[in-house]
Scaffold this active site. Sequence first.
Site, short mmCIF file in Angstrom:
data_model
loop_
_atom_site.label_atom_id
_atom_site.label_comp_id
_atom_site.label_asym_id
_atom_site.label_seq_id
_atom_site.Cartn_x
_atom_site.Cartn_y
_atom_site.Cartn_z
N CYS A 292 2.62 10.85 1.53
CA CYS A 292 2.31 11.40 2.85
C CYS A 292 1.52 12.70 2.81
CB CYS A 292 3.61 11.62 3.63
SG CYS A 292 4.44 10.07 4.01
N1 LIG Z 1 7.30 6.80 2.14
C1 LIG Z 1 7.48 7.68 3.11
O1 LIG Z 1 8.28 8.61 2.99
C2 LIG Z 1 6.73 7.56 4.42
C3 LIG Z 1 7.14 8.34 5.50
C4 LIG Z 1 6.48 8.24 6.70
C5 LIG Z 1 5.38 7.38 6.80
N2 LIG Z 1 4.98 6.63 5.73
C6 LIG Z 1 3.84 5.73 5.91
O2 LIG Z 1 4.35 4.40 6.04
C7 LIG Z 1 3.44 3.46 5.43
C8 LIG Z 1 4.18 2.65 4.37
O3 LIG Z 1 4.60 3.52 3.35
P1 LIG Z 1 5.69 3.13 2.26
O4 LIG Z 1 6.04 4.38 1.55
O5 LIG Z 1 6.78 2.32 2.87
O6 LIG Z 1 4.79 2.19 1.32
P2 LIG Z 1 5.33 1.21 0.15
O7 LIG Z 1 4.21 1.07 -0.80
O8 LIG Z 1 6.66 1.67 -0.32
O9 LIG Z 1 5.56 -0.17 0.93
C9 LIG Z 1 4.52 -0.90 1.49
C10 LIG Z 1 4.79 -2.38 1.27
O10 LIG Z 1 3.78 -3.12 1.95
C11 LIG Z 1 3.52 -4.28 1.18
N3 LIG Z 1 2.24 -4.84 1.61
C12 LIG Z 1 0.99 -4.40 1.37
N4 LIG Z 1 0.09 -5.17 2.01
C13 LIG Z 1 0.78 -6.12 2.66
C14 LIG Z 1 0.42 -7.21 3.50
N5 LIG Z 1 -0.85 -7.47 3.80
N6 LIG Z 1 1.39 -7.99 4.00
C15 LIG Z 1 2.69 -7.75 3.70
N7 LIG Z 1 3.10 -6.72 2.92
C16 LIG Z 1 2.16 -5.92 2.42
C17 LIG Z 1 3.56 -3.77 -0.25
O11 LIG Z 1 3.76 -4.83 -1.16
C18 LIG Z 1 4.72 -2.79 -0.21
O12 LIG Z 1 5.94 -3.40 -0.56
C19 LIG Z 1 2.28 4.29 4.90
O13 LIG Z 1 1.27 4.35 5.86
C20 LIG Z 1 2.89 5.68 4.74
O14 LIG Z 1 1.93 6.69 4.83
C21 LIG Z 1 5.64 6.70 4.54
#
Ligand SMILES: NC(=O)c1ccc[n+]([C@@H]2O[C@H](COP(=O)([O-])OP(=O)(O)OC[C@H]3O[C@@H](n4cnc5c(N)ncnc54)[C@H](O)[C@@H]3O)[C@@H](O)[C@H]2O)c1
Length: 453
Positions: A292
Amino acid sequence: MEHGEAAVFLRNQIVPQRSQLGRELKKKIRDRSAKVGVVGLGYVGLPLAVEMARKGYQVTGIDLMREKVDAVNSGMSYVLDVPSETLLSFVSANKIRATQSLAAVEKLDTLNICVPTPLRKNKDPDLSYVIAAVEAIRNHIRPGQLIVLESTTYPGTTREIVLPILEESGLKVGHDFFLAYSPERVDPGNQKYTTHNIPKVVGGVTARCTEVAVLLYEQFVESVIAVSSTDSAEMVKLLENTFRSVNIALANEMALTCHSLGINVWEVINAAKTKPFGFMPFYPGPGLGGHCIPIDPYYLTWKARMNGCEPRLIELAGHINSQMPAFTVRLIADALNEKGKTLKGSRILGLGVSYKRDTNDVRESPALQILEGLHGKGASIYFSDPYVSSINIKENTIKSIDLTAETLRSMDCVVILTDHSSVDYALVAKFSRLIVDTRNALQGYSRSDVVVL
Ligand SMILES: NC(=O)c1ccc[n+]([C@@H]2O[C@H](COP(=O)([O-])OP(=O)(O)OC[C@H]3O[C@@H](n4cnc5c(N)ncnc54)[C@H](O)[C@@H]3O)[C@@H](O)[C@H]2O)c1
């Protein structure tokens, strides 16, 4: 899907009156008969899926990664904030199931998209995961669905990128389907604030879209705040994370200045925070990490520049923060030098390698950059982290080692990179020969020669 196919697809459906679609969906959301879906089962998506199941919904999680789908279906959590027992109880009760197939979209009433939004090498936004997910949804969309993008992104994404792709189906937003943006604010490792009690901001493409999306979140989040557009909702998240990046940069610059003046920056911040108004403490560290704070401000600066605005403060903050790993390597080299030792040939233990306390997430972790920097200068590097079993440094896999008196004694320097709360700091203070503490974790332990950031 081509336009012609979409028309056939629509003609073959028994589509309820447009005005009824929203009413029917709202009824299903209220009585929990709505089938809800989460696309992307990562740090954000899995806790969200569990929270929805907890409130009685039947949840389908969709992820491209087979290992994650298999793990979820066998009740094995890979996200620290989601205990496996909790996940298993919902899987056993058929409340959560996972699939790799986007065809599952057809049977779902709502879809929350939680896929990654990283940066390209040149620090431009990489929306390829969002676009791929939305294109796959478009191929299976049906009237009466709510789609909410939760991935962090620049203002305009939902309206300019997501909406046109979904409308290629021939369906019309606000009439046939509902589209909203709601930033995810989950804070991994935070025990006090989790999905259900972190207020949720929601902005729809139309007023009806906002209404339906707000209703969905109200079922499992204590407080929901509606804003006037998807653009505003997208901007809220970027303000929040840019606020953190800029303030952390100020704390880091204070640390560098204090270091040059021989002042302890931690003492200064702790005294400054006694002011009961107009000051909020931020702390220095070895650099920014995670998915982030190091990334999101660049989504904003990219969009700002596209619109003729030069966001200099935000970029400068990113620059200052990105210098901290190199500064930490110099700090370690100087500390060894004081002991008559060189970095080359020294045995150095990195304590804590995830990007923040009490998580196992090593994405963008400054610890990796620091260990790589030390390795590049000829040090022998080791690490210990209760949540991370192995890391890759320059194509070498290094395994976490147990934190014992012997391990600590055998190191020329122990550098505290992440202050996990379960670490025995008394042991570290007692047996380490030299300590560099980038988190002020040893404050209060009787040891006066610790080198702090
Ligand atoms: N991790 C955090 O603390 C956090 C906090 C707030 C916001 N975010 C935001 O949330 C979003 C997700 O982050 P995250 O940390 O959960 O990511 P992550 O990488 O942990 O999880 C994302 C998942 O999406 C899957 N994926 C990718 N493309 C796909 C598709 N086309 N169809 C289905 N699944 C698919 C991946 O395999 C993965 O398991 C990002 O935009 C991030 O900036 C993250």
